[in-house]
Design a protein around this motif. Structure first.
Motif, PDB file in Angstrom:
ATOM      1  N   GLY A  39       0.807  -1.216   0.000  1.00 37.60           N
ATOM      2  CA  GLY A  39       0.000   0.000   0.000  1.00 37.60           C
ATOM      3  C   GLY A  39       0.842   1.269   0.000  1.00 37.60           C
ATOM      4  O   GLY A  39       0.689   2.140  -0.872  1.00 37.60           O
ATOM      5  N   PRO A  40       1.770   1.420   0.973  1.00 43.43           N
ATOM      6  CA  PRO A  40       2.615   2.614   0.972  1.00 43.43           C
ATOM      7  C   PRO A  40       3.482   2.740  -0.281  1.00 43.43           C
ATOM      8  O   PRO A  40       3.699   3.845  -0.782  1.00 43.43           O
ATOM      9  CB  PRO A  40       3.489   2.411   2.224  1.00 43.43           C
ATOM     10  CG  PRO A  40       2.696   1.514   3.100  1.00 43.43           C
ATOM     11  CD  PRO A  40       1.950   0.602   2.175  1.00 43.43           C
ATOM     12  N   TYR A  41       3.969   1.602  -0.794  1.00 47.16           N
ATOM     13  CA  TYR A  41       4.822   1.657  -1.991  1.00 47.16           C
ATOM     14  C   TYR A  41       4.031   2.149  -3.197  1.00 47.16           C
ATOM     15  O   TYR A  41       4.508   2.991  -3.958  1.00 47.16           O
ATOM     16  CB  TYR A  41       5.393   0.271  -2.259  1.00 47.16           C
ATOM     17  CG  TYR A  41       6.361   0.227  -3.430  1.00 47.16           C
ATOM     18  CD1 TYR A  41       7.492   1.017  -3.442  1.00 47.16           C
ATOM     19  CD2 TYR A  41       6.132  -0.614  -4.512  1.00 47.16           C
ATOM     20  CE1 TYR A  41       8.394   0.973  -4.503  1.00 47.16           C
ATOM     21  CE2 TYR A  41       7.018  -0.662  -5.578  1.00 47.16           C
ATOM     22  CZ  TYR A  41       8.140   0.126  -5.566  1.00 47.16           C
ATOM     23  OH  TYR A  41       9.020   0.084  -6.621  1.00 47.16           O
ATOM     24  N   LEU A  42       2.818   1.652  -3.360  1.00 45.83           N
ATOM     25  CA  LEU A  42       1.978   2.119  -4.458  1.00 45.83           C
ATOM     26  C   LEU A  42       1.662   3.607  -4.305  1.00 45.83           C
ATOM     27  O   LEU A  42       1.566   4.337  -5.289  1.00 45.83           O
ATOM     28  CB  LEU A  42       0.690   1.299  -4.532  1.00 45.83           C
ATOM     29  CG  LEU A  42       0.845  -0.172  -4.961  1.00 45.83           C
ATOM     30  CD1 LEU A  42      -0.492  -0.894  -4.884  1.00 45.83           C
ATOM     31  CD2 LEU A  42       1.421  -0.272  -6.369  1.00 45.83           C
ATOM     32  N   ALA A  43       1.497   4.050  -3.048  1.00 42.03           N
ATOM     33  CA  ALA A  43       1.237   5.472  -2.811  1.00 42.03           C
ATOM     34  C   ALA A  43       2.417   6.325  -3.279  1.00 42.03           C
ATOM     35  O   ALA A  43       2.231   7.412  -3.852  1.00 42.03           O
ATOM     36  CB  ALA A  43       0.961   5.719  -1.327  1.00 42.03           C
ATOM     37  N   THR A  44       3.643   5.839  -3.085  1.00 47.31           N
ATOM     38  CA  THR A  44       4.813   6.599  -3.536  1.00 47.31           C
ATOM     39  C   THR A  44       4.899   6.659  -5.062  1.00 47.31           C
ATOM     40  O   THR A  44       5.545   7.551  -5.612  1.00 47.31           O
ATOM     41  CB  THR A  44       6.121   5.987  -3.001  1.00 47.31           C
ATOM     42  OG1 THR A  44       6.326   4.689  -3.577  1.00 47.31           O
ATOM     43  CG2 THR A  44       6.093   5.878  -1.489  1.00 47.31           C
ATOM     44  N   LEU A  45       4.226   5.726  -5.734  1.00 48.79           N
ATOM     45  CA  LEU A  45       4.211   5.714  -7.199  1.00 48.79           C
ATOM     46  C   LEU A  45       3.014   6.484  -7.768  1.00 48.79           C
ATOM     47  O   LEU A  45       2.783   6.462  -8.977  1.00 48.79           O
ATOM     48  CB  LEU A  45       4.202   4.270  -7.716  1.00 48.79           C
ATOM     49  CG  LEU A  45       5.442   3.442  -7.383  1.00 48.79           C
ATOM     50  CD1 LEU A  45       5.271   2.006  -7.860  1.00 48.79           C
ATOM     51  CD2 LEU A  45       6.696   4.056  -7.999  1.00 48.79           C
ATOM     52  N   GLY A  46       2.232   7.117  -6.878  1.00 47.84           N
ATOM     53  CA  GLY A  46       1.131   7.957  -7.332  1.00 47.84           C
ATOM     54  C   GLY A  46      -0.238   7.346  -7.264  1.00 47.84           C
ATOM     55  O   GLY A  46      -1.202   7.937  -7.776  1.00 47.84           O
ATOM     56  N   ALA A  47      -0.399   6.180  -6.631  1.00 47.56           N
ATOM     57  CA  ALA A  47      -1.713   5.540  -6.564  1.00 47.56           C
ATOM     58  C   ALA A  47      -2.606   6.241  -5.545  1.00 47.56           C
ATOM     59  O   ALA A  47      -2.145   6.698  -4.496  1.00 47.56           O
ATOM     60  CB  ALA A  47      -1.569   4.066  -6.197  1.00 47.56           C
TER      61      ALA A  47
END
Length: 411
Positions: A39-47
């Motif tokens: 979840g946090p990783y996808l958030a860093t990619l703009g999700a």
């Protein structure tokens, strides 16, 4: 446990279950370690929150719905080991590659590919475990396997959290190549030790003497085509309704990241706490299932209903409590729900049964995860109401199942 040359099982059923638990433990270090930061990783990619809910839900749906094909394939070919090994291999390869993903679409493809590996292996693996469970109790077998499995899911997030704290998300994913390689070696060694787990089951498709000169796992007549019982379909529907209100950890961890409830390096630790709770809950619910049957599943419903009150809070103390509650519900889902399928479905159709069962509740999980992600973005009270309502509906769907015998029949 002997037969054609080269097809002798050198482990008994309990040792087989525990050894498979070690395989799953190592594999869980890999993919549960990754899921702790998805979840946090996808958030860093703009999700966005909706996108995280959809991607993680789609991954779970792929892992579950595609078993509609892999389950019947396992029953038809009885190549339980090749399917299991292929599935583990796909997971072990894709997770470390997330360290190289530089765009949201790349990460999404790898996340879903990892879940595809789970779809390939799980019906075949669970069928082999169910044959061993026919001798030692299905609740006990799946609980022991799930507890070991979740112990890996506890270690993985801690390892990843340490790597994230040291150097960021890329190192967190890359380090998982090490336990992945160990898992692959372990499953290959177990395949050599127990080439034909079907022989553990006195009613299994490979029980008894086998004709000589045939390949392990393929000898004897094709399994008979039993019709799946009505109780199985109703039970599958009940689990789908329950999972409709079960959030993925991706949405929960997204909340922890964007609201700043916990530092990024601590988010995987909350997932580790969830996995510890899942392991303990699996052991307890498995033992309860062997004693009182399906009634032991009821505890999962209030646990699921309680999750949003804790996990979507901005209080660190409540969030940690939510991690334990979410994990306990997951432990029951992962162990006892599978054990019940083994008692509801004829042995010759068990992989098909597992494939259909998980496809049904996987569809519910995908839809629910997407809705929960959307509700999180617009209305937290609406999210809580939705989850509680689904668990009340699941309770109503469960009531007809109470007419089944309290304790599952044993061979």
């Amino acid at each position: 446990m002997t037969g054609a040359a080269g097809t002798t099982n050198r482990f008994g059923p309990l040792r087989f279950v525990l050894s498979f638990g070690v395989v799953s433990m190592l594999a869980d270090v890999v993919y549960e370690g990754a899921r702790a930061i998805t979840g946090p990783y996808l958030a860093t990619l703009g999700a966005s929150a909706v996108m995280v809910g959809f991607i993680t839900g789609a991954g779970e749906a792929v892992a579950l719905v595609l078993r509609l094909a892999s389950g019947p394939l396992a029953d038809r070919t009885r190549k339980y080991w090749p399917l299991t090994i292929a599935g583990y291999t796909l997971t072990i390869v894709t997770v470390p590659l997330l360290s190289l993903a530089g765009a949201l679409w790349q990460a999404s493809v790898l996340i879903i590919a990892e879940r595809f590996g789970k779809a390939v292996r799980t019906p075949a693996r669970d069928t082999m475990l169910s044959h061993a469970g026919s001798s030692i109790g299905h609740g006990r077998a799946f609980a022991a396997h799930e507890a070991l499995d979740r112990s890996g899911a506890l270690v993985g997030p801690l390892l990843v959290g340490l790597m994230v704290a040291v150097s960021g998300y890329q190192l967190g994913f890359a380090v998982l190549a090490i336990p992945g390689a160990l898992a692959l070696v372990a499953v290959l060694l177990l395949r050599r030790a127990v080439p034909v787990p079907e022989r553990f089951d006195p009613d299994g498709p490979d029980a008894g003497p086998r004709t000589s000169g045939t390949t392990a796992g393929l000898a004897g007549p094709r399994p008979p085509r039993h019709r799946l019982p009505a109780g199985f379909w109703w039970y599958s529907g009940f689990t789908a309704v329950s999972m409709f209100g079960f959030s993925t950890f991706g949405v929960i961890s997204y909340h922890l990241e964007v609201q700043g409830v916990l530092p990024a390096a601590l988010i995987p630790v909350t997932y580790a706490a969830s996995m510890g709770a899942a392991a303990l809950a699996a052991l307890a619910s498995g033992a309860l299932y062997d004693r009182i049957g399906l009634r032991g599943l009821l505890i999962a419903l209030p646990l699921t209903a309680a999750v949003p009150f804790f996990s979507f809070s901005t209080s660190p103390g409540l969030v940690w409590t939510g991690a334990v509650v979410w994990g306990a519900a997951l432990g029951i889902h992962g162990s006892t729900l599978r054990a019940a399928v083994a008692d509801l479905v004829p042995a010759a159709r068990r992989a098909t049964g597992y494939g259909i069962f998980t496809a049904i509740y996987g569809t519910g999980w995908l839809a629910g995860a997407t809705i929960i992600g959307a509700l999180y973005a617009v209305s937290l009270p609406g999210l809580i109401t939705f989850i509680v309502a689904t668990q009340l509906a699941a309770l109503l769907a469960f009531l007809p199942l109470l007419r089944r015998p309290a304790v599952p029949a044993r061979p």
